[in-house]
Design a protein around this motif. Structure first.
Motif, PDB file in Angstrom:
ATOM      1  N   ALA A 135       0.830  -1.041  -0.072  1.00 24.76           N
ATOM      2  CA  ALA A 135       0.018   0.081  -0.383  1.00 24.76           C
ATOM      3  C   ALA A 135       1.280   0.789  -0.097  1.00 24.76           C
ATOM      4  N   ILE A 136       1.843   1.357   0.842  1.00 28.99           N
ATOM      5  CA  ILE A 136       2.804   2.168   0.267  1.00 28.99           C
ATOM      6  C   ILE A 136       3.756   2.276  -0.331  1.00 28.99           C
ATOM      7  N   VAL A 183       3.216   1.647  -4.131  1.00 32.37           N
ATOM      8  CA  VAL A 183       2.503   2.330  -4.584  1.00 32.37           C
ATOM      9  C   VAL A 183       3.293   3.338  -5.494  1.00 32.37           C
ATOM     10  N   SER A 210      -1.344   4.121 -10.126  1.00 31.05           N
ATOM     11  CA  SER A 210      -1.014   3.358  -8.440  1.00 31.05           C
ATOM     12  C   SER A 210      -1.648   2.560  -7.679  1.00 31.05           C
ATOM     13  N   PRO A 211      -2.950   3.109  -7.722  1.00 34.17           N
ATOM     14  CA  PRO A 211      -3.819   2.323  -6.326  1.00 34.17           C
ATOM     15  C   PRO A 211      -4.980   1.740  -7.105  1.00 34.17           C
ATOM     16  N   GLU A 251      -5.178  -4.340   1.180  1.00 34.43           N
ATOM     17  CA  GLU A 251      -4.474  -3.527   0.192  1.00 34.43           C
ATOM     18  C   GLU A 251      -4.829  -3.208  -0.329  1.00 34.43           C
ATOM     19  N   SER A 252      -6.034  -2.898  -1.089  1.00 36.97           N
ATOM     20  CA  SER A 252      -6.993  -1.980  -2.527  1.00 36.97           C
ATOM     21  C   SER A 252      -7.499  -0.684  -1.483  1.00 36.97           C
ATOM     22  N   ASN A 312      -3.733   1.314  -0.277  1.00 39.73           N
ATOM     23  CA  ASN A 312      -3.008   2.238  -1.340  1.00 39.73           C
ATOM     24  C   ASN A 312      -4.274   3.294  -2.161  1.00 39.73           C
ATOM     25  N   THR A 361      -2.841   6.501  -0.536  1.00 38.02           N
ATOM     26  CA  THR A 361      -1.642   6.585  -0.572  1.00 38.02           C
ATOM     27  C   THR A 361      -1.513   6.879  -1.935  1.00 38.02           C
ATOM     28  N   GLY A 362      -2.563   6.273  -3.011  1.00 33.93           N
ATOM     29  CA  GLY A 362      -2.608   6.433  -4.407  1.00 33.93           C
ATOM     30  C   GLY A 362      -3.062   7.852  -4.810  1.00 33.93           C
ATOM     31  N   ARG A 383       4.135  -4.897 -10.039  1.00 31.01           N
ATOM     32  CA  ARG A 383       3.465  -4.962  -9.068  1.00 31.01           C
ATOM     33  C   ARG A 383       3.553  -6.850  -9.245  1.00 31.01           C
TER      34      ARG A 383
END
Length: 409
Positions: free
Chosen positions: A89-90, A93, A123-124, A150-151, A154, A157-158, A326
């Motif tokens: 997630a970080i 991304v 990225s997300p 994760e989705s 992120n 983050t994205g 990824r």
């Protein structure tokens, strides 16, 4: 009147998608709703020509969806896989955005900051699209849990990465220390704001329920309004509203309450209300996405400066780079996890990593990012085309490949 007409068209598309999902169970609802939105845009372009405010989309549609998905996380799996989720997630991304931006800049001569904006938008992954894919395939519970968590993480983050990239592109200056500081403030500030509000609200509601002040109806009403309030409070503090809402939802699954007959009934009512809202909001956001795609694609597709072959080449290269980064990250995580599961084979790890990579479809946050790009943005036609086409491509590829790669028993 246009807004009312758009609302009625969206509701009609929800009914149509629900009817079509019965004879077409293998088609993810998200992809079906995007396709319906695309058709609507071609048939009634005047209705869907309404300019959508990205903040309204984030607040009214995406924030409650993030909250719903956060509340439905599998708590045991979430706790066990938290370390892997944070890596995906970080760092993933940020690395994905930078590598995708660098590739576009080096190979296709796009300005780096413009290319970085595209990388940040792509990225997300999307929690709703991932969930719809997972429900129709035999994905193991642990893998499904990682993808779901994760989705969610992120997305925040994205979005923060995209905001930093587009701000740098518009100003023409990228200060890595300042961008890192802004990123950390928005990211961790969102966690703090969402966590504090959720803890205070949970404590106040617990006291009110013990005193008989709050019944099931009032509790559910309060809970439905919570993501909107949390998101707006986070925006006031200048931090990530998406991350604040996600944090509040996760606290709700971690904060175990005393189980009584009343709490059981309240939870059942809450689940049914959220299930209905989830159906409406999911359908609305993906149908809206579909209505915007023709306009986003048309600018570059019919621009004499770009050949169709060139546009497709750039899109395919971008897709391979983003999904390749990824896949590599997921494969390395699989190898690391295999230390404790000796019975798993190298080939099985490769297959699972590839499935998880392709299952990371783009959707709501990428859509909101697309809406945030001003028409005066450098290379706007190309940027819009790549983001919109990537969303479509990721959904279609995932629909075809994930069932083939998922375990058969």
């Amino acid at each position: 009147m246009e807004v009312l007409e758009l609302f009625l068209v969206l509701m009609a598309s929800l009914i149509i998608s629900a009817v079509l999902s019965k004879p077409l169970p293998r088609v993810p609802p998200a992809l079906m709703q995007v396709a319906l939105g695309f058709v609507i845009a071609l048939i009634v372009p005047d209705i869907v020509g309404i300019t959508l405010d990205p903040e309204v989309v984030l607040t009214v549609l995406i924030a409650p969806l993030i909250y719903i998905e956060s509340k439905e996380l599998d708590r045991p799996i979430f706790k066990k896989t938290l370390g892997q989720v944070l890596i995906l997630a970080i760092p993933l991304v940020v690395v994905t955005a930078v590598i995708a931006g660098a590739a576009l800049s080096a190979w296709f001569a796009l300005p780096f900051l413009v290319a970085l904006t595209i990388g940040g938008a792509l990225s997300p992954t999307d929690p709703v699209a991932v969930a719809s894919l997972a429900k129709g395939t035999n994905i193991p519970a642990r893998t499904r849990g990682i993808l779901a968590a994760e989705s969610l993480a992120n997305d925040a983050t994205g979005l923060v990465m995209f905001e930093c990239a587009i701000a740098a592109a518009l100003s023409g200056v990228l200060s890595v220390p300042q961008a890192s500081l802004d990123f950390c403030y928005s990211f961790f500030g969102g966690i703090v704001v969402g966590g504090i509000i959720a803890l205070i609200a949970n404590y106040a509601l617990r006291i009110a329920r013990k005193g008989g002040i709050v019944g099931p109806e009032l509790y559910v009403t309060f809970e439905v309004l919570a993501p909107f309030f949390i998101y707006l409070m986070a925006i006031i503090f200048g931090v990530s509203g998406i991350l604040a809402v996600m944090t509040a939802g996760i606290i709700n699954i971690i904060d175990v309450r005393e189980t009584t007959e009343e709490t059981r009934k309240t939870d059942e009512t809450s689940h049914e209300v959220w299930r209905m809202l989830s159906f409406i909001l999911n359908g609305a956001v993906f149908t809206l996405l579909g209505t915007q795609i023709p306009k986003a694609l048309a600018g570059a597709w019919f621009n004499p400066e770009f050949s169709w072959g060139y546009l497709i080449l750039v899109l395919v290269v971008l897709f391979v780079v983003v999904q390749g980064v990824r896949f590599i990250c997921l494969f390395l995580l699989m190898l690391w996890h295999r230390r404790t599961e000796k019975e798993r084979s190298f080939g099985a790890d490769t297959k699972i990593a590839l499935m998880m990579a392709l299952a990371g479809s783009k959707g709501t946050i990428t859509f909101a990012s697309l809406l945030s790009i001003p028409v005066t943005f450098s290379n706007y036609d190309m940027v819009s085309f790549l983001i919109a086409a990537f969303i479509l491509m990721s959904l279609v590829v995932a629909m075809i490949t994930v069932p083939l790669l998922a375990p058969k028993d």
